[in-house]
Design an enzyme around this catalytic site. Structure first.
Site, PDB file in Angstrom:
ATOM      1  N   GLY A 121       0.819  -1.202   0.000  1.00 47.64           N
ATOM      2  CA  GLY A 121       0.000   0.000   0.000  1.00 47.64           C
ATOM      3  C   GLY A 121       0.853   1.252   0.000  1.00 47.64           C
ATOM      4  O   GLY A 121       0.432   2.314   0.438  1.00 47.64           O
ATOM      5  N   SER A 152      10.983   1.951   0.807  1.00 44.33           N
ATOM      6  CA  SER A 152      11.679   0.704   0.496  1.00 44.33           C
ATOM      7  C   SER A 152      10.707  -0.461   0.535  1.00 44.33           C
ATOM      8  O   SER A 152       9.687  -0.414   1.222  1.00 44.33           O
ATOM      9  CB  SER A 152      12.810   0.458   1.497  1.00 44.33           C
ATOM     10  OG  SER A 152      13.456  -0.771   1.225  1.00 44.33           O
ATOM     11  N   HIS A 153      11.037  -1.512  -0.222  1.00 40.14           N
ATOM     12  CA  HIS A 153      10.289  -2.770  -0.164  1.00 40.14           C
ATOM     13  C   HIS A 153      11.169  -3.887   0.408  1.00 40.14           C
ATOM     14  O   HIS A 153      10.780  -5.047   0.404  1.00 40.14           O
ATOM     15  CB  HIS A 153       9.822  -3.180  -1.566  1.00 40.14           C
ATOM     16  CG  HIS A 153       8.875  -2.192  -2.184  1.00 40.14           C
ATOM     17  ND1 HIS A 153       7.563  -2.084  -1.800  1.00 40.14           N
ATOM     18  CD2 HIS A 153       9.050  -1.266  -3.155  1.00 40.14           C
ATOM     19  CE1 HIS A 153       6.975  -1.137  -2.517  1.00 40.14           C
ATOM     20  NE2 HIS A 153       7.859  -0.625  -3.334  1.00 40.14           N
TER      21      HIS A 153
END
Length: 233
Positions: free
Chosen positions: A6, A59-60
Site C-alpha cells: 500500500g 523501500s520494499h
C-alpha cells in the site's frame, strides 16, 4: 521512514502528515521525488544522502536487508501490511499495467507464484512476519492497510505521534479530512483498475478452489504468527 504494502497511498499520507501539506499540492507534485526508493538506482544513494533531515525514504526490502541504522533504532520505520488476498490481486493488476513488466499470464498463475514465493522481493509471508517480530520496537510503527479504511483518524494520530509532529485538535481534524480526500482520490483514480484500493476486491476474482488453496497455504506459512488481517470490511 520505510514503507511496504500500500506504499503509493501511505507515502502520500505520510508526506501529508509530516509536512502539513495540502492534498491539492500533493496532486500537483511528483511524490516519488519527495520519497526516493532506497534500493532503486535512481535517484541513487548519493541523492538520498544529500536530503535534509528528517528524510522520507521508501523501500520494499525485507527487515534483514535494511541499513544498520534502522536495526539499531537510530531511524524510524513505518511498515504497512495488507491482507494478502487483496495484495496479490492489486500486485497482479500492477504487473499488468506496467509496460516494463508486461505480465500476460493468468491471475491463477500469478497467484500460484505468489503462494510459492516466486515473485519479486521474495516471500511475502516471510517479509511480513519478519517485520511483525519487530512491531513492538520503539522505532517501528506497524500499520495495516485495512485500518486506513476502517479507522483513518486513529491511524493519523498514530502517525502524528510517531513522526513527532505537532497539531492542535482543529488542525488534526483538518489533517484527517485531508487524508480522507487523498484516499478517495487514490482509490477512485481513473488511471487505476477499478477498485484496486478497496478492501475485499479479492472476492471478485478468486474462485472457490483458489480461495481454499490460498487459505491452506496461508495457514501453513502463517500458522505460528499471531498477526491477523481483515479480509472483509
Amino acid at each position: 521512514c520505510l514503507l511496504y504494502a500500500g506504499t503509493g497511498l501511505l507515502q502520500e499520507v505520510v508526506y501529508l502528515v509530516s509536512q502539513g501539506a495540502d492534498p491539492d499540492e500533493i496532486g500537483l507534485m511528483n511524490i516519488d521525488e519527495q520519497l526516493p526508493v532506497l534500493e532503486y538506482p535512481q535517484p541513487g544513494l548519493d541523492i538520498i544522502k544529500e536530503l535534509t533531515s528528517p528524510r522520507l525514504i521508501k523501500s520494499h526490502l525485507p527487515y534483514r536487508f535494511l541499513p544498520s541504522d534502522l536495526h539499531n533504532g537510530n531511524s524510524k520505520v513505518i511498515y504497512m501490511a495488507r491482507n494478502p488476498k487483496d495484495l496479490v490481486v492489486s500486485y497482479y493488476q500492477f504487473h499488468r499495467s506496467l509496460r516494463t513488466m508486461s505480465y500476460r499470464g493468468t491471475f491463477q498463475e500469478f497467484c500460484r507464484r505468489f503462494m510459492n514465493d516466486k515473485l519479486g522481493y521474495g516471500s511475502w509471508f516471510e517479509h511480513v512476519q519478519e517485520f511483525w517480530e519487530h512491531h513492538m520496537d520503539a522505532n517501528v510503527l506497524f500499520l495495516k492497510y485495512e485500518d486506513m479504511h476502517k479507522d483513518l483518524a486513529t491511524m493519523v494520530e498514530q502517525l502524528v505521534r510517531f513522526l513527532g509532529v505537532s497539531y492542535d485538535k482543529a488542525q488534526l481534524e483538518s489533517m484527517v479530512e485531508h487524508c480522507h480526500q487523498l484516499i478517495d482520490q487514490c482509490c477512485n483514480a481513473e488511471a487505476l483498475p477499478v477498485g484496486r484500493g478497496r478492501v475485499g476486491l479479492w472476492k471478485d476474482i478468486f474462485t472457490v478452489s483458489m480461495n481454499e488453496k490460498f487459505d491452506l497455504v496461508y495457514k501453513q506459512k502463517m500458522g505460528k504468527c499471531d498477526l491477523t488481517f481483515d479480509f472483509y470490511l
